[in-house]
Design a protein around this motif. Structure first.
Motif, PDB file in Angstrom:
ATOM      1  N   PHE A 246       0.839  -1.205   0.000  1.00  8.25           N
ATOM      2  CA  PHE A 246       0.000   0.000   0.000  1.00  8.25           C
ATOM      3  C   PHE A 246       0.868   1.248   0.000  1.00  8.25           C
ATOM      4  O   PHE A 246       2.023   1.229   0.449  1.00  8.25           O
ATOM      5  CB  PHE A 246      -0.917   0.019   1.220  1.00  8.25           C
TER       6      PHE A 246
ATOM      7  N   PRO B 172      -5.023   3.590   2.324  1.00  6.71           N
ATOM      8  CA  PRO B 172      -6.260   3.293   1.610  1.00  6.71           C
ATOM      9  C   PRO B 172      -7.120   2.225   2.292  1.00  6.71           C
ATOM     10  O   PRO B 172      -6.664   1.105   2.521  1.00  6.71           O
ATOM     11  CB  PRO B 172      -5.759   2.823   0.236  1.00  6.71           C
ATOM     12  N   PHE B 173      -8.341   2.608   2.635  1.00  3.05           N
ATOM     13  CA  PHE B 173      -9.377   1.721   3.176  1.00  3.05           C
ATOM     14  C   PHE B 173      -8.926   1.001   4.448  1.00  3.05           C
ATOM     15  O   PHE B 173      -9.425  -0.070   4.774  1.00  3.05           O
ATOM     16  CB  PHE B 173      -9.811   0.693   2.115  1.00  3.05           C
TER      17      PHE B 173
ATOM     18  N   VAL C 156      -9.856  -3.796  -1.915  1.00  3.63           N
ATOM     19  CA  VAL C 156     -10.242  -2.394  -2.136  1.00  3.63           C
ATOM     20  C   VAL C 156      -9.069  -1.474  -1.795  1.00  3.63           C
ATOM     21  O   VAL C 156      -8.724  -0.558  -2.558  1.00  3.63           O
ATOM     22  CB  VAL C 156     -11.490  -2.029  -1.308  1.00  3.63           C
ATOM     23  N   GLY C 157      -8.432  -1.703  -0.641  1.00  8.39           N
ATOM     24  CA  GLY C 157      -7.285  -0.878  -0.256  1.00  8.39           C
ATOM     25  C   GLY C 157      -6.136  -1.025  -1.235  1.00  8.39           C
ATOM     26  O   GLY C 157      -5.466  -0.043  -1.596  1.00  8.39           O
ATOM     27  N   TYR C 158      -5.900  -2.251  -1.694  1.00  9.72           N
ATOM     28  CA  TYR C 158      -4.834  -2.489  -2.669  1.00  9.72           C
ATOM     29  C   TYR C 158      -5.156  -1.799  -3.994  1.00  9.72           C
ATOM     30  O   TYR C 158      -4.285  -1.166  -4.611  1.00  9.72           O
ATOM     31  CB  TYR C 158      -4.650  -3.996  -2.871  1.00  9.72           C
TER      32      TYR C 158
ATOM     33  N   GLU D 194      -6.973   0.853  -4.515  1.00 10.16           N
ATOM     34  CA  GLU D 194      -6.754   2.300  -4.416  1.00 10.16           C
ATOM     35  C   GLU D 194      -5.254   2.614  -4.468  1.00 10.16           C
ATOM     36  O   GLU D 194      -4.837   3.585  -5.099  1.00 10.16           O
ATOM     37  CB  GLU D 194      -7.390   2.857  -3.140  1.00 10.16           C
ATOM     38  N   SER D 195      -4.453   1.762  -3.837  1.00  7.85           N
ATOM     39  CA  SER D 195      -3.001   1.991  -3.819  1.00  7.85           C
ATOM     40  C   SER D 195      -2.364   1.902  -5.193  1.00  7.85           C
ATOM     41  O   SER D 195      -1.382   2.588  -5.464  1.00  7.85           O
ATOM     42  CB  SER D 195      -2.319   0.986  -2.880  1.00  7.85           C
TER      43      SER D 195
END
Lengths: 218, 218
Positions: A69, A96-97, B107-109, B111-112
């Protein structure tokens, strides 16, 4: 078990834990080592808080966040920006998230240990630059938890309508030892006293009134 | 990058990846090693699929699920029950909020890496005993992702209205090598051929019509 609390080792979740214990909630604590610069400072605080209050505590390692990330909050990221939270530069501290991920794991853990609630210390002062701290997000992740566990687990934000200073005041009445909580994003030996997070901590703990037991670098 | 796909190494996500590639989507794949009995069988398939199609692939370790969560699907759990999916006994295979956790991480990945979509191979035949595979959950987690990323990432379920046999048929037209995908929950040397998951795979791949390339124990 009644509830699983996401305990960072910061002041908000420390007060939330004390508050829940004072109300008789049987609570288990979950902390996350996701590679933030301040994880090495806040996780020992979380461990100490749980040991002192005799609360069961697990620390979940999420090394992939630091590896995959992008965020200045992470050990793999650039330097933490100086100055106030509302500065555009502070957006670099968004992981992120992050809260989405931590809450999802806490929901699965809660269902596994038979707890019907996940408790999160987000509050009304949590900054708009963090989308996964906003009330609309909180409502949506609670709904996803409810549906994804067949109504077994709900996500609650008991401090949602309080600000950080109100949380500090509540913690003082509950005997929370704020010197043994960690806020500073930089993760140095002492709280830096100048980053956005430290600024807010000083305000919340009434530093100007001599009520803040924190040792700051500046 | 357009999208991050959660790739298990099973047939549904393998077909979804082939389908997205055929439509020109630039996709990165994410797999999870969460300690299921069949992870050691399906993860090598996921790696092979990505290598063959030249797709970037990361495997995220989530050892805490096997350590802290309760499910017969996990290496730490009891034996996988025999028989059909709709049997009450199959509820023991639920890993609490598993899809919630995997999707949140994806989701976090996403966005990254600047991808605006997370793709999940859930389909209409996914069993009602798994609450985090149902359409209502899918809609709620998408909403949480949207709100928690400031509209940067959405979660899509392109096969939501298809059943597993339709996915199998689509995969055949796309040249998916189903012999190099894994379904069986037991994680033996070969697909057992008798668990609920194998039963469904046989139906989906038209085993009775001689179109299923899988080697089964029975």
């Amino acid at each position: 078990m009644d509830a699983v609390i996401v305990l960072s080792g910061g002041m908000d979740s420390a007060v939330l834990l004390a508050h829940e214990i004072s109300m008789g909630t049987r609570v288990a604590a979950l902390s996350f080592d996701y590679g933030s610069k301040h994880n090495p400072r806040e996780l020992p605080m979380a461990r100490e808080i749980c040991a002192r209050r005799n609360v069961g505590h697990k620390v979940v390692g999420l090394p992939f966040i630091n590896e995959l990330f992008a965020s200045s909050l992470l050990q793999s990221g650039e330097a933490i920006p100086e100055g106030a939270y509302d500065a555009d530069s502070m957006k670099s501290t968004v992981v992120p998230f992050r809260n989405g991920i931590l809450i999802a794991i806490a929901v699965g853990y809660a269902e596994s240990v038979g707890a019907s609630r996940v408790l999160i210390g987000s509050h009304s002062g949590d900054h708009h630059i963090y989308p996964d701290c906003r009330p609309e997000f909180n409502a949506a992740i609670d709904e996803a938890a409810r549906l994804g566990t067949d109504d077994a687990v709900r996500v609650a934000f008991p401090f949602a309508s309080m600000d950080k200073r109100e949380i500090g005041d509540l913690g003082r009445t509950l005997g929370v030892d704020f010197a043994r909580t960690w806020t500073c994003y930089k993760g140095g030996e002492l709280h830096c006293g100048t980053c956005g997070a430290c600024d807010e901590r000083k305000f919340a703990l009434r530093h100007d009134q001599g009520l803040d037991p924190t040792r700051y670098l500046k």
